[in-house]
Design an enzyme around this catalytic site. Structure first.
Site, PDB file in Angstrom:
ATOM      1  N   LYS A  72     -11.244   0.679  -5.559  1.00  0.00           N
ATOM      2  CA  LYS A  72     -10.693   1.784  -6.362  1.00  0.00           C
ATOM      3  C   LYS A  72     -11.425   1.842  -7.703  1.00  0.00           C
ATOM      4  O   LYS A  72     -12.597   2.171  -7.707  1.00  0.00           O
ATOM      5  CB  LYS A  72      -9.192   1.629  -6.448  1.00  0.00           C
ATOM      6  N   HIS A  93      -4.033  -0.107  -8.089  1.00  0.00           N
ATOM      7  CA  HIS A  93      -4.244   1.105  -8.894  1.00  0.00           C
ATOM      8  C   HIS A  93      -4.110   0.876 -10.393  1.00  0.00           C
ATOM      9  O   HIS A  93      -4.210   1.821 -11.179  1.00  0.00           O
ATOM     10  CB  HIS A  93      -3.282   2.204  -8.449  1.00  0.00           C
ATOM     11  N   SER A 135       1.332   3.559  -5.148  1.00  0.00           N
ATOM     12  CA  SER A 135       0.116   4.297  -4.812  1.00  0.00           C
ATOM     13  C   SER A 135       0.336   5.777  -4.534  1.00  0.00           C
ATOM     14  O   SER A 135      -0.588   6.560  -4.670  1.00  0.00           O
ATOM     15  CB  SER A 135      -0.600   3.626  -3.639  1.00  0.00           C
TER      16      SER A 135
HETATM   17  C1  LIG Z   1      -5.714   0.793  -1.247  1.00  0.00           C
HETATM   18  C2  LIG Z   1      -4.612  -0.180  -1.324  1.00  0.00           C
HETATM   19  C3  LIG Z   1      -4.638  -1.359  -0.576  1.00  0.00           C
HETATM   20  C4  LIG Z   1      -5.684  -1.631   0.465  1.00  0.00           C
HETATM   21  O1  LIG Z   1      -6.894  -1.976  -0.112  1.00  0.00           O
HETATM   22  P1  LIG Z   1      -8.232  -1.749   0.743  1.00  0.00           P
HETATM   23  O2  LIG Z   1      -9.241  -2.572   0.037  1.00  0.00           O
HETATM   24  O3  LIG Z   1      -8.515  -0.302   0.716  1.00  0.00           O
HETATM   25  O4  LIG Z   1      -7.943  -2.254   2.116  1.00  0.00           O
HETATM   26  C5  LIG Z   1      -3.635  -2.278  -0.779  1.00  0.00           C
HETATM   27  N1  LIG Z   1      -2.628  -2.036  -1.639  1.00  0.00           N
HETATM   28  C6  LIG Z   1      -2.556  -0.886  -2.348  1.00  0.00           C
HETATM   29  C7  LIG Z   1      -1.408  -0.672  -3.273  1.00  0.00           C
HETATM   30  C8  LIG Z   1      -3.531   0.074  -2.198  1.00  0.00           C
HETATM   31  O5  LIG Z   1      -3.464   1.226  -2.860  1.00  0.00           O
END
Ligand SMILES: *Cc1c(COP(=O)(O)O)cnc(C)c1O
Length: 386
Positions: free
Chosen positions: A239, A207, A179
């Site tokens: 996302k 992602h 990320s």
């Molecule tokens: C954003 C993210 C999460 C958390 O997800 P949320 O729904 O925002 O709690 C978990 N793992 C990765 C790799 C992320 O980028």
């Protein structure tokens, strides 16, 4: 007499001195490429809304219509009376999309990762994690109380050596797309190692979904793998999907076990049904409007070409995450403030989110950006960093 417990100002002061103090900026209106922030108009280069679906009219309309039908609150946990036909339909569609037997919704990705890891392994087991895994994966590993080991980022030899030391039941856990770096895990290699050592494999593709793979099915599709290779696949909906929540996909038995044992699933209120309905529409857009993915990738190419022409230090990434390595936190902060002055919003990522000495500007691109905006950012970067 004052109670010293509540004397937080020293800690806050220290964070400020270390340039690690975090603060929020107030955004007016919906997520978009052009935002009004603290009274200033800026081009947004820090959102994870990679396909521009967070404020898509079709997704918004589905949310509104579903709210008329389902109301707002889901009333209880999924196992009590909160599991609606909207949730159920979305789970079935996510299973089909990921080519797996079943999928299970969680309220957030953070909760999914805590719940899955701690449901699958315990005190006598081992968990092996890439050093650069998302905080929620690391926290899930710690919460499980299994023996916790981290291997060097992307280093399958280091992983192999550590696997050889694990006698007990072992789970390998990795981000699919990292990320803060934007690079990919070597999934074929991880899948082989897991099979060889009879270990479990869990991939968090927060992602990759929507960005990678011909149909947007993420890093697993990108590498042409299946449920057999990556048996535990997690994705987030906040996302590229543009909504909120998360899911885990895998075998029927895996999902049944999680329903029984994942505490962050059992002991929490179901997401609003209207959100599930909105996500069903965003899933359809993510799959069918492949022009969004194509445009995103042409913007990524444009950005990388321009940035390397300017001698900026990019990372090994062809995803929507395009960090520029700076090094120290103070410089990263100063550059991001200077860019904000010029109307470009991107975040300075500092420790502990990234390892010490690797503060960076995290540029994220979206299908909603225009080439001119990417070029303008490159111009501004050139001026600010000269
Ligand atoms: C954003 C993210 C999460 C958390 O997800 P949320 O729904 O925002 O709690 C978990 N793992 C990765 C790799 C992320 O980028």
């Amino acid at each position: 007499m004052s109670n010293g417990f509540y004397d937080f100002s020293g800690q806050l002061q220290q964070l400020k001195q270390q340039n690690l103090y975090r603060s929020r900026r107030v955004v007016e209106g919906a997520q978009a490429v052009l935002l009004q922030v603290d009274g200033r108009r800026v081009v947004n280069f820090c959102s994870n809304d990679y396909l521009g679906l967070a404020n898509h009219p079709g997704v918004v309309a589905a949310f509104q219509q579903a709210a008329d039908r389902y109301g707002v609150g889901s009333g209880s946990a999924h196992l009590i009376c909160g599991h609606s036909n909207a949730h159920h339909a979305l789970e079935e569609e996510l299973a089909e999309f990921t080519g797996r037997e079943r999928a299970l919704l969680f309220s957030t990705g953070y909760m999914a990762n805590l719940g899955v890891i701690s449901a699958l392994i315990g005190r006598r087991d081992s968990v092996l994690e890439d050093r650069l895994n998302h905080a929620s994966l690391l926290d899930g590993g710690l919460l499980s109380r299994a023996q916790f080991k981290r291997y060097r980022h992307g280093d399958s030899l280091d992983l192999q050596a550590r696997l050889a030391e694990c006698s007990a039941k072992t789970l390998i856990v990795s981000d699919g797309v990292f990320s803060m770096d934007g690079d990919l895990a070597d999934l074929p290699r991880l899948a082989d190692l897991a099979k060889q050592h009879q270990a479990g494999l869990m991939i968090d593709d927060a992602h990759g979904f929507g960005v990678l793979g011909k149909s947007g099915a993420g890093v697993v599709e990108h590498f042409g793998l299946s449920q057999h290779d990556v048996p535990i696949l997690m994705g987030t909906l906040g996302k590229a999907f543009g909504t909120f929540g998360a899911f885990v996909a895998g075998s029927d038995d895996l999902i049944e076990l999680l329903i029984q044992k994942a505490r962050s699933y059992v002991f929490t209120t179901a997401m609003p049904a209207a959100l599930a309905e909105a996500t069903r529409v965003s899933l359809r857009l993510l799959q069918t409007e492949s022009w969004r993915r194509d445009k995103l990738h042409s913007l990524i190419d444009r950005f990388r070409a321009g940035a390397s022409q300017q001698g900026l230090e990019l990372m090994n990434s062809f995803t929507a995450i395009q960090p520029i390595l700076i090094g120290d936190s103070q410089t990263a902060l100063a550059i991001s403030s200077a860019l904000l002055e010029q109307g470009f919003w991107l975040s300075a990522i500092r420790p502990p989110t990234v390892p010490a000495g690797t503060a960076r500007l995290r540029v994220t691109l979206s299908a909603e950006h225009e080439i001119e905006q990417v070029d303008a950012l490159l111009d501004a970067l050139g001026k600010v960093m000269a």
